[in-house]
Write a protein that holds these residues in place. Structure first.
Motif, PDB file in Angstrom:
ATOM      1  N   THR A 204      28.490  40.470 -36.046  1.00  0.00           N
ATOM      2  CA  THR A 204      28.578  40.394 -34.592  1.00  0.00           C
ATOM      3  C   THR A 204      27.229  40.005 -34.010  1.00  0.00           C
ATOM      4  O   THR A 204      26.193  40.027 -34.697  1.00  0.00           O
ATOM      5  N   LEU A 205      27.244  39.659 -32.749  1.00  0.00           N
ATOM      6  CA  LEU A 205      26.025  39.402 -31.980  1.00  0.00           C
ATOM      7  C   LEU A 205      25.839  40.536 -30.982  1.00  0.00           C
ATOM      8  O   LEU A 205      26.759  40.840 -30.204  1.00  0.00           O
ATOM      9  N   GLU A 206      24.676  41.155 -31.010  1.00  0.00           N
ATOM     10  CA  GLU A 206      24.383  42.256 -30.093  1.00  0.00           C
ATOM     11  C   GLU A 206      23.119  41.951 -29.310  1.00  0.00           C
ATOM     12  O   GLU A 206      22.171  41.353 -29.842  1.00  0.00           O
TER      13      GLU A 206
ATOM     14  N   ASP B 193      35.397  31.869 -25.972  1.00  0.00           N
ATOM     15  CA  ASP B 193      34.679  32.814 -25.105  1.00  0.00           C
ATOM     16  C   ASP B 193      34.014  33.909 -25.923  1.00  0.00           C
ATOM     17  O   ASP B 193      33.762  35.008 -25.420  1.00  0.00           O
ATOM     18  N   ASN B 194      33.745  33.659 -27.230  1.00  0.00           N
ATOM     19  CA  ASN B 194      33.178  34.722 -28.043  1.00  0.00           C
ATOM     20  C   ASN B 194      31.681  34.858 -27.778  1.00  0.00           C
ATOM     21  O   ASN B 194      31.089  34.132 -26.966  1.00  0.00           O
ATOM     22  N   MET B 195      31.036  35.772 -28.504  1.00  0.00           N
ATOM     23  CA  MET B 195      29.641  36.096 -28.242  1.00  0.00           C
ATOM     24  C   MET B 195      28.689  34.939 -28.550  1.00  0.00           C
ATOM     25  O   MET B 195      27.619  34.846 -27.954  1.00  0.00           O
TER      26      MET B 195
ATOM     27  N   GLN C 143      33.910  32.839 -34.046  1.00  0.00           N
ATOM     28  CA  GLN C 143      34.455  31.522 -34.358  1.00  0.00           C
ATOM     29  C   GLN C 143      33.493  30.444 -33.883  1.00  0.00           C
ATOM     30  O   GLN C 143      33.015  30.470 -32.753  1.00  0.00           O
ATOM     31  N   ALA C 144      33.226  29.437 -34.754  1.00  0.00           N
ATOM     32  CA  ALA C 144      32.353  28.324 -34.375  1.00  0.00           C
ATOM     33  C   ALA C 144      32.347  27.279 -35.484  1.00  0.00           C
ATOM     34  O   ALA C 144      32.433  27.615 -36.675  1.00  0.00           O
TER      35      ALA C 144
END
Length: 369
Positions: free
Chosen positions: A250-252, A184-186, A359-360
């Motif tokens: 991070t993803l913004e 469920d991450n960005m 995570q991916a």
């Protein structure tokens, strides 16, 4: 022996005889017969044996296309006879086309001399060269002869390569990237644009056959220079941030309406695969399937954002590591039928360093060229 190879070589030799160039022609001093020798880059040679220059001019009265069609017929007949001859001796077959056609537009005589080797395991001899003599006789004039020596060195080299234990070449992989195990991450929230997340790889390869000449088992290795694009959706941008002295990726979400936002990476990989390659009687690959693994190193990466501002197209490009894993490893799979191959690569380790980014795991798939 391929008839078309010989006909193509002979056609080239015959066509070259008309626009004669000085460096390819040697004229001996006047003798009983004058000989015009034409040497070609592919090793074929053609001799025009002439009594005088009028005979050279007379060749323009004959259709080269018709001559090629005629030779196609007679070489086919010579091949049938050659298959019965497995003792490796040279022999000559003669044909008289002029007796089949009284128009006088066909050669008086064609001699095809076949030079063969010892019989192979299947009881068939291999032709090393054709010597073709085409004789023309014009009414009231002396006979002129066109001689052509056609070697089959290229065919022999191909045969040797077909039976070789080693092979090498170059492939180009074109495909798409997708991200798995994102939770469920960005990265899962942002998602990837399927057609924008492209995978391109340049991979020279080296293949080693395991077993005898008819074995379908091969080992394949080489180098893959891979270019991955991850095109984010919904205006998300990849950024590096600092928190308590630690660096994170991070993803913004960007407030602007972005035309493009992506992460691009370049890696070099060393693959190793076991292949099963099933071929037909001519040595052409029909069906192949392979699986194995790869290990690689991250060479570089950058992000790119494209947007409209004040009626102009703006681009922001930033180079960096973005906490990507420097070393990568994974699984490879390939399947092909005739001239079409499909591939899939799965990275067992994650795209970003543990605890340093979302995570991916990466899955790349597509077609080989």
């Amino acid at each position: 022996m391929k008839r078309l190879i010989l006909l193509a070589a002979f056609g080239l030799a015959t066509a070259t005889a008309l626009p004669l160039s000085a460096k390819n022609i040697s004229l001996p001093s006047p003798a009983k017969d004058d000989t015009v020798l034409v040497k070609l880059a592919n090793g074929a040679k053609m001799n025009l044996i002439l009594k005088n220059t009028d005979q050279l001019k007379s060749f323009q009265n004959y259709s080269l296309d018709s001559l090629m069609i005629m030779l196609n017929k007679y070489i086919g007949e010579a091949e049938k006879m050659e298959k019965k001859n497995v003792d490796g001796k040279d022999y000559t077959v003669s044909f008289q086309p002029s007796k089949e056609d009284k128009s006088g537009r066909k050669p008086e005589k064609i001699n095809i001399t076949i030079k063969g080797l010892e019989a192979n395991e299947q009881g068939q001899s291999k032709i090393t060269s054709f010597n073709i003599d085409v004789e023309y006789q014009e009414e009231g004039k002396k006979k002129a002869t066109l001689k052509s020596t056609l070697t089959e060195a290229d065919s022999i080299k191909r045969e040797q390569r077909k039976n070789s234990r080693h092979d090498s070449g170059m492939n180009f992989d074109l495909g798409l990237n997708t991200l798995l195990n994102t939770g469920d991450n960005m990265l899962d929230v942002a998602g990837l644009k399927p057609w924008g997340s492209r995978y391109v790889s340049i991979n020279p390869y080296y293949t080693l056959r395991v077993g005898g000449k008819k074995s379908p088992v091969y080992l394949r290795t080489g180098l893959d220079l891979a270019f991955n694009n991850y095109m984010f959706d919904r205006n998300y941008v990849l950024k590096e941030t600092e928190d308590a002295g630690n660096n994170y990726t991070t993803l913004e979400k960007d407030p602007r309406n972005l035309d493009k936002t992506k992460l691009a990476t370049t890696t070099i990989n060393l693959p190793l695969m076991a292949m099963l390659d099933f071929k037909n009687q001519k040595g052409h690959s029909i069906f192949r399937i392979g699986a194995g693994g790869f290990a690689g190193y991250h060479l570089g990466s950058h992000t790119k954002v494209k947007f409209e501002q004040d009626g102009r197209t703006e681009k922001d490009k930033e180079r960096g590591n973005f906490n990507l894993e420097e070393f990568q490893y994974g699984l490879k799979f390939q399947i092909g039928y005739r001239g079409v191959d499909l591939f899939a690569n799965y990275n067992l380790n994650e795209l970003f360093k543990d605890g340093k980014g979302p995570q991916a795991n990466v899955l790349s798939f597509g077609i080989k060229i």
